[in-house]
Design an enzyme around this catalytic site. Structure first.
Site, PDB file in Angstrom:
ATOM      1  CB  ILE A 203      -0.861   0.307   1.338  1.00  0.00           C
ATOM      2  CG1 ILE A 203      -1.903  -1.430   1.084  1.00  0.00           C
ATOM      3  CG2 ILE A 203      -1.690   1.704   1.162  1.00  0.00           C
ATOM      4  CD1 ILE A 203      -3.245  -1.185  -0.163  1.00  0.00           C
ATOM      5  CG  HIS A 204       2.582   3.319  -3.330  1.00  0.00           C
ATOM      6  ND1 HIS A 204       2.079   1.993  -3.581  1.00  0.00           N
ATOM      7  CD2 HIS A 204       2.782   3.722  -3.888  1.00  0.00           C
ATOM      8  CE1 HIS A 204       2.125   2.011  -4.678  1.00  0.00           C
ATOM      9  NE2 HIS A 204       3.029   3.164  -5.504  1.00  0.00           N
ATOM     10  NE  ARG A 205      -1.374   3.905  -6.742  1.00  0.00           N
ATOM     11  CZ  ARG A 205      -0.519   4.230  -7.930  1.00  0.00           C
ATOM     12  NH1 ARG A 205       0.066   4.827  -7.445  1.00  0.00           N
ATOM     13  NH2 ARG A 205      -0.047   3.000  -8.713  1.00  0.00           N
ATOM     14  NE  ARG A 236       3.079   8.217  -0.907  1.00  0.00           N
ATOM     15  CZ  ARG A 236       3.129  10.303  -1.200  1.00  0.00           C
ATOM     16  NH1 ARG A 236       2.522  10.562  -0.606  1.00  0.00           N
ATOM     17  NH2 ARG A 236       3.876  10.409  -2.430  1.00  0.00           N
TER      18      ARG A 236
END
Ligand code: UD1
Length: 353
Positions: A203-205, A236
């Protein structure tokens, strides 16, 4: 022919590997410029070594910043670099800030620009990548599209005469690395249990990480899945979770900092399923025949939705066991090409001179 490739972020390094090989194999000159957008060793150097990419000829070292700061630093550095390096093509990859900066800097000084992975559209104007793609496609002189869907988007925007479908270079690299890792599995982190592999998650958006309530909800739902989940945590995600006081290390989740590409391919091929908001990982799962759940409201890769291999599920509400264990037909078409995209891209560059 002399090609300057500009890359900066992890997914671009993956695409650069087969292109570098194909350009050199065809006897052409290849200059590699790294903007420095990704600089952490695990996001950059380790990946280059694993993928066998030669050292960059120039690293601009721009690092992190706001969109404007980062893009502006790249524009200034790239214009200077292009002035010093002759080229027949400036080749830009995908949809990051490095892509947009390189296309704009080159186009403004009349340097021919080719865009690899042209024509992708999510339709989601909240994504920085969507603006990067649209602007880059309209700046570029040659559009190297990966799929028929992408060709359709380009035609819709009046860009068909500059576009050619060469297939997807990620198939080239994914299949080649898969063959190697099946013959000799890479050393995996302790979180990976080869006898009972965990689900692979990333998960990085910003839309998923930057709102604490949303991030907390996603991490809770990942932890509640009826599988152990190995969560490859992008910087992030780690930073935003820490800021919001959300623990990634909890029952059901095995967080790890990063994987090399070989480890990622091995994990994707053997995991019972993949949970992700990454465009690349959705597609790698499809290529390697692993079911996926995509934590987004849309996908740039609708081809992966066929037969339910991938499902769009922004709030992670689907039954993960049903999605990962459903029987699916083994045969399938090859919407992303058969693994010869890099060679076809080089042919298109030569033809476009
Ligand atoms: C970028 C791309 C995204 C791509 C992703 C792949 C843009 C707008 N986004 O997102 O399309 O899917 O790369 O990973 O270009 N950081 C580090 N080390 C690094 C790089 C970043 O710790 O080497 C941290 C910094 O806190 C930074 C944050 O990650 O501020 C975001 O980095 P940035 O390059 O702006 O965007 P990504 O989220 O990595």
């Amino acid at each position: 022919m002399r090609v300057i490739s500009v890359v900066g972020a992890r997914p671009q390094f993956v695409k650069l590997a087969p292109i570098d090989r194909a350009i050199r194999a065809a006897g052409h000159e290849h200059v590699i410029i790294h903007t420095g957008q990704h600089y952490s060793p695990e996001l950059s150097d380790a990946l280059w070594a694993d993928l066998g990419i030669p050292q960059a000829d120039l690293n601009l070292g721009v690092g992190s910043g706001s969109h404007a700061e980062q893009t502006a630093a790249m524009l200034t550095g790239l214009e200077r670099a292009f002035e010093a390096e002759p080229s027949d093509w400036v080749l830009v990859y995908g949809d990051t800030n490095s892509t947009l900066a390189a296309a704009l800097a080159a186009a403004k000084i009349h340097r021919p620009v080719a865009h690899l992975e042209a024509g992708l559209r999510s339709g989601n104007r909240r994504m920085p990548e969507e603006h990067n793609r649209v602007v880059t496609d309209h700046l570029a002189d040659l559009l190297l599209a990966p799929t028929d869907t992408a060709m359709g988007h380009l035609a819709h925007e009046g860009l068909a005469s500059r576009a050619v479908n060469v297939g997807d270079v990620m198939v080239d690299v994914c299949l080649a690395v898969h063959e190697l890792t099946e013959a000799a599995p890479p050393e995996m982190p302790a979180a990976w249990n080869a006898d009972d592999p965990p689900v692979l998650a990333t998960i990085h958006r910003p839309d998923n990480t930057d709102d604490p309530a949303r991030l907390g909800m996603l991490i809770d739902r990942i932890a509640a899945m009826p599988f152990e989940v190995m969560l490859v945590a992008h910087p992030r995600l780690v930073a935003k979770a820490q800021e919001a006081g959300i623990a990634l290390d909890r029952p059901g989740i095995l967080p790890i900092p990063s994987l090399t590409y070989s480890q990622m391919v091995h994990a994707t091929a053997h995991a019972p399923g993949v949970v992700t908001d990454s465009g690349g990982l959705q597609k790698e799962a499809f290529i390697l025949r692993t079911p996926a759940i995509t934590a987004r409201t849309e996908t740039e890769w609708p081809e992966t939705l066929v037969d339910g291999w991938n499902v769009i599920d922004p709030d992670l509400l689907v039954d993960a066991r049903a999605q990962f264990e459903a029987a699916r037909p083994a045969s399938r078409s090859y919407p992303f090409g058969r693994g010869d995209a890099a060679a076809r891209a080089v042919e298109a560059l030569i033809a476009g001179l």
